[in-house]
Scaffold this motif. Structure first.
Motif, PDB file in Angstrom:
ATOM      1  N   VAL A  23       2.071  75.376  88.421  1.00 44.19           N
ATOM      2  CA  VAL A  23       2.139  75.721  89.837  1.00 44.19           C
ATOM      3  C   VAL A  23       0.719  75.812  90.395  1.00 44.19           C
ATOM      4  CG1 VAL A  23       4.298  77.012  89.638  1.00 44.19           C
ATOM      5  CG2 VAL A  23       2.103  78.212  89.387  1.00 44.19           C
ATOM      6  N   GLN A  24       0.623  75.768  91.700  1.00 50.32           N
ATOM      7  CA  GLN A  24      -0.610  76.099  92.390  1.00 50.32           C
ATOM      8  C   GLN A  24      -0.272  77.264  93.304  1.00 50.32           C
ATOM      9  OE1 GLN A  24      -2.781  72.918  94.334  1.00 50.32           O
ATOM     10  NE2 GLN A  24      -3.655  74.343  95.798  1.00 50.32           N
ATOM     11  N   PRO A  25      -0.738  78.451  92.981  1.00 50.30           N
ATOM     12  CA  PRO A  25      -0.386  79.633  93.769  1.00 50.30           C
ATOM     13  C   PRO A  25      -0.621  79.426  95.260  1.00 50.30           C
ATOM     14  CG  PRO A  25      -1.537  80.286  91.791  1.00 50.30           C
ATOM     15  CD  PRO A  25      -1.618  78.792  91.851  1.00 50.30           C
ATOM     16  N   GLY A  26       0.406  79.700  96.078  1.00 48.85           N
ATOM     17  CA  GLY A  26       0.277  79.584  97.510  1.00 48.85           C
ATOM     18  C   GLY A  26       0.505  78.198  98.070  1.00 48.85           C
ATOM     19  N   TYR A  27       0.837  77.249  97.230  1.00 48.64           N
ATOM     20  CA  TYR A  27       1.026  75.875  97.695  1.00 48.64           C
ATOM     21  C   TYR A  27       2.123  75.206  96.895  1.00 48.64           C
ATOM     22  CZ  TYR A  27      -0.060  71.106  99.143  1.00 48.64           C
ATOM     23  OH  TYR A  27       0.031  69.839  99.660  1.00 48.64           O
ATOM     24  N   ASN A  28       2.891  74.335  97.552  1.00 48.86           N
ATOM     25  CA  ASN A  28       3.958  73.597  96.887  1.00 48.86           C
ATOM     26  C   ASN A  28       3.414  72.253  96.407  1.00 48.86           C
ATOM     27  OD1 ASN A  28       6.219  72.204  96.068  1.00 48.86           O
ATOM     28  ND2 ASN A  28       7.486  72.873  97.770  1.00 48.86           N
ATOM     29  N   ILE A  29       3.130  72.165  95.122  1.00 51.96           N
ATOM     30  CA  ILE A  29       2.504  70.947  94.605  1.00 51.96           C
ATOM     31  C   ILE A  29       3.443  69.747  94.613  1.00 51.96           C
ATOM     32  CG2 ILE A  29       0.820  72.172  93.190  1.00 51.96           C
ATOM     33  CD1 ILE A  29       2.573  71.479  90.749  1.00 51.96           C
ATOM     34  N   THR A  30       4.737  69.993  94.768  1.00 51.00           N
ATOM     35  CA  THR A  30       5.664  68.859  94.788  1.00 51.00           C
ATOM     36  C   THR A  30       5.494  68.018  96.052  1.00 51.00           C
ATOM     37  OG1 THR A  30       7.478  70.127  95.771  1.00 51.00           O
ATOM     38  CG2 THR A  30       7.313  70.132  93.374  1.00 51.00           C
ATOM     39  N   HIS A  31       4.691  68.482  97.003  1.00 49.49           N
ATOM     40  CA  HIS A  31       4.396  67.705  98.205  1.00 49.49           C
ATOM     41  C   HIS A  31       3.290  66.673  97.978  1.00 49.49           C
ATOM     42  CE1 HIS A  31       5.998  71.207 100.905  1.00 49.49           C
ATOM     43  NE2 HIS A  31       6.952  70.567 100.275  1.00 49.49           N
ATOM     44  N   LEU A  32       2.584  66.771  96.854  1.00 53.92           N
ATOM     45  CA  LEU A  32       1.455  65.885  96.603  1.00 53.92           C
ATOM     46  C   LEU A  32       1.917  64.506  96.141  1.00 53.92           C
ATOM     47  CD1 LEU A  32      -0.931  68.477  94.963  1.00 53.92           C
ATOM     48  CD2 LEU A  32      -1.130  67.444  97.236  1.00 53.92           C
ATOM     49  N   ARG A  33       1.010  63.537  96.170  1.00 54.42           N
ATOM     50  CA  ARG A  33       1.317  62.130  95.936  1.00 54.42           C
ATOM     51  C   ARG A  33       1.775  61.868  94.507  1.00 54.42           C
ATOM     52  NH1 ARG A  33       2.807  57.856  94.868  1.00 54.42           N
ATOM     53  NH2 ARG A  33       1.795  55.815  95.089  1.00 54.42           N
ATOM     54  N   CYS A  34       1.105  62.486  93.568  1.00 56.40           N
ATOM     55  CA  CYS A  34       1.337  62.161  92.164  1.00 56.40           C
ATOM     56  C   CYS A  34       1.063  63.389  91.300  1.00 56.40           C
ATOM     57  CB  CYS A  34       0.418  61.011  91.749  1.00 56.40           C
ATOM     58  SG  CYS A  34       0.682  60.399  90.082  1.00 56.40           S
ATOM     59  N   LEU A  35       1.988  63.686  90.410  1.00 54.71           N
ATOM     60  CA  LEU A  35       1.847  64.818  89.494  1.00 54.71           C
ATOM     61  C   LEU A  35       1.935  64.310  88.060  1.00 54.71           C
ATOM     62  CD1 LEU A  35       4.301  67.294  91.300  1.00 54.71           C
ATOM     63  CD2 LEU A  35       1.810  67.200  91.509  1.00 54.71           C
ATOM     64  N   ALA A  36       1.189  64.928  87.171  1.00 51.24           N
ATOM     65  CA  ALA A  36       1.149  64.404  85.804  1.00 51.24           C
ATOM     66  C   ALA A  36       0.821  65.492  84.796  1.00 51.24           C
ATOM     67  CB  ALA A  36       0.106  63.295  85.713  1.00 51.24           C
ATOM     68  N   TRP A  37       1.099  65.181  83.544  1.00 49.74           N
ATOM     69  CA  TRP A  37       0.675  65.970  82.405  1.00 49.74           C
ATOM     70  C   TRP A  37      -0.198  65.100  81.513  1.00 49.74           C
ATOM     71  CZ3 TRP A  37       1.383  71.102  81.849  1.00 49.74           C
ATOM     72  CH2 TRP A  37       2.363  71.720  82.630  1.00 49.74           C
ATOM     73  N   PHE A  38      -1.315  65.671  81.090  1.00 52.82           N
ATOM     74  CA  PHE A  38      -2.203  65.061  80.105  1.00 52.82           C
ATOM     75  C   PHE A  38      -2.293  66.003  78.914  1.00 52.82           C
ATOM     76  CE2 PHE A  38      -4.323  61.509  82.336  1.00 52.82           C
ATOM     77  CZ  PHE A  38      -3.867  61.725  83.632  1.00 52.82           C
ATOM     78  N   ARG A  39      -2.831  65.498  77.817  1.00 52.03           N
ATOM     79  CA  ARG A  39      -3.077  66.352  76.657  1.00 52.03           C
ATOM     80  C   ARG A  39      -4.348  65.907  75.961  1.00 52.03           C
ATOM     81  NH1 ARG A  39       2.031  64.513  72.793  1.00 52.03           N
ATOM     82  NH2 ARG A  39       1.287  62.389  72.337  1.00 52.03           N
ATOM     83  N   GLN A  40      -4.925  66.856  75.234  1.00 45.75           N
ATOM     84  CA  GLN A  40      -6.136  66.554  74.481  1.00 45.75           C
ATOM     85  C   GLN A  40      -6.080  67.289  73.148  1.00 45.75           C
ATOM     86  OE1 GLN A  40      -9.767  67.137  76.654  1.00 45.75           O
ATOM     87  NE2 GLN A  40     -10.937  65.921  75.205  1.00 45.75           N
ATOM     88  N   ALA A  41      -6.074  66.510  72.087  1.00 43.33           N
ATOM     89  CA  ALA A  41      -6.079  67.067  70.736  1.00 43.33           C
ATOM     90  C   ALA A  41      -7.520  67.250  70.282  1.00 43.33           C
ATOM     91  CB  ALA A  41      -5.339  66.134  69.786  1.00 43.33           C
ATOM     92  N   PRO A  42      -7.774  68.126  69.321  1.00 42.67           N
ATOM     93  CA  PRO A  42      -9.140  68.350  68.846  1.00 42.67           C
ATOM     94  C   PRO A  42      -9.781  67.045  68.383  1.00 42.67           C
ATOM     95  CG  PRO A  42      -7.681  70.039  68.000  1.00 42.67           C
ATOM     96  CD  PRO A  42      -6.808  69.037  68.678  1.00 42.67           C
ATOM     97  N   GLY A  43     -10.981  66.775  68.883  1.00 40.92           N
ATOM     98  CA  GLY A  43     -11.718  65.594  68.469  1.00 40.92           C
ATOM     99  C   GLY A  43     -11.268  64.297  69.104  1.00 40.92           C
ATOM    100  N   LYS A  44     -10.332  64.382  70.059  1.00 42.46           N
ATOM    101  CA  LYS A  44      -9.823  63.175  70.712  1.00 42.46           C
ATOM    102  C   LYS A  44     -10.025  63.255  72.221  1.00 42.46           C
ATOM    103  CE  LYS A  44      -6.320  62.099  67.235  1.00 42.46           C
ATOM    104  NZ  LYS A  44      -4.885  61.765  66.996  1.00 42.46           N
ATOM    105  N   GLY A  45      -9.873  62.113  72.875  1.00 41.54           N
ATOM    106  CA  GLY A  45      -9.986  62.059  74.323  1.00 41.54           C
ATOM    107  C   GLY A  45      -8.731  62.544  75.015  1.00 41.54           C
ATOM    108  N   ARG A  46      -8.832  62.705  76.323  1.00 42.77           N
ATOM    109  CA  ARG A  46      -7.678  63.158  77.101  1.00 42.77           C
ATOM    110  C   ARG A  46      -6.692  61.998  77.266  1.00 42.77           C
ATOM    111  NH1 ARG A  46      -8.578  67.459  81.795  1.00 42.77           N
ATOM    112  NH2 ARG A  46      -9.610  68.343  79.960  1.00 42.77           N
TER     113      ARG A  46
END
Length: 124
Positions: A23-46
């Motif tokens: 969430v983004q406190p005070g704002y509805n992020i579902t209104h934005l253009r694009c939402l995503a999840w990334f991950r980063q493991a130890p020693g690796k890139g995002r």
């Protein structure tokens, strides 16, 4: 700069499930253009995991297809990631990201807002 807030990380065994939320406190992020999840493991890139554009279907990296589901939870003004059949290779810090405009793709530079991350640890 706006700061996203992730929750729901934790430690599970192989085959377990977790649901991440952003969430983004005070704002509805579902209104934005694009939402995503990334991950980063130890020693690796995002790495991009999944995205959902405002005007199109979700997109997943091949390693999580059929196991993860990204969704916009409009009643909570949140972005969720349901992760099932977790594997040790899913161990990473998971980051929520949002873009105001532009091309929606799993490329970190396309995103304007980021969270600080939530840790997911999967043991064998």
């Amino acid at each position: 700069q706006a700061q996203l807030l992730e929750s729901g990380g934790g430690a599970v065994q192989t085959g377990g499930s977790l649901r991440l939320s952003c969430v983004q406190p005070g704002y509805n992020i579902t209104h934005l253009r694009c939402l995503a999840w990334f991950r980063q493991a130890p020693g690796k890139g995002r790495e991009g995991v999944a995205l959902i554009p405002r005007d199109g279907p979700p997109v997943y990296v091949s390693s999580v297809k059929g196991r993860f589901i990204i969704s916009e939870e409009t009643t909570k003004a949140a972005l969720d990631l349901l992760m099932t059949r977790l594997e040790p290779d899913d161990t990473a810090t998971y980051y929520c990201a949002a873009a105001r405009a532009g091309w929606c793709a799993l490329i970190p530079s396309q995103f304007d807002y980021w969270g600080r991350g939530t840790q997911v640890t999967v043991s064998s």
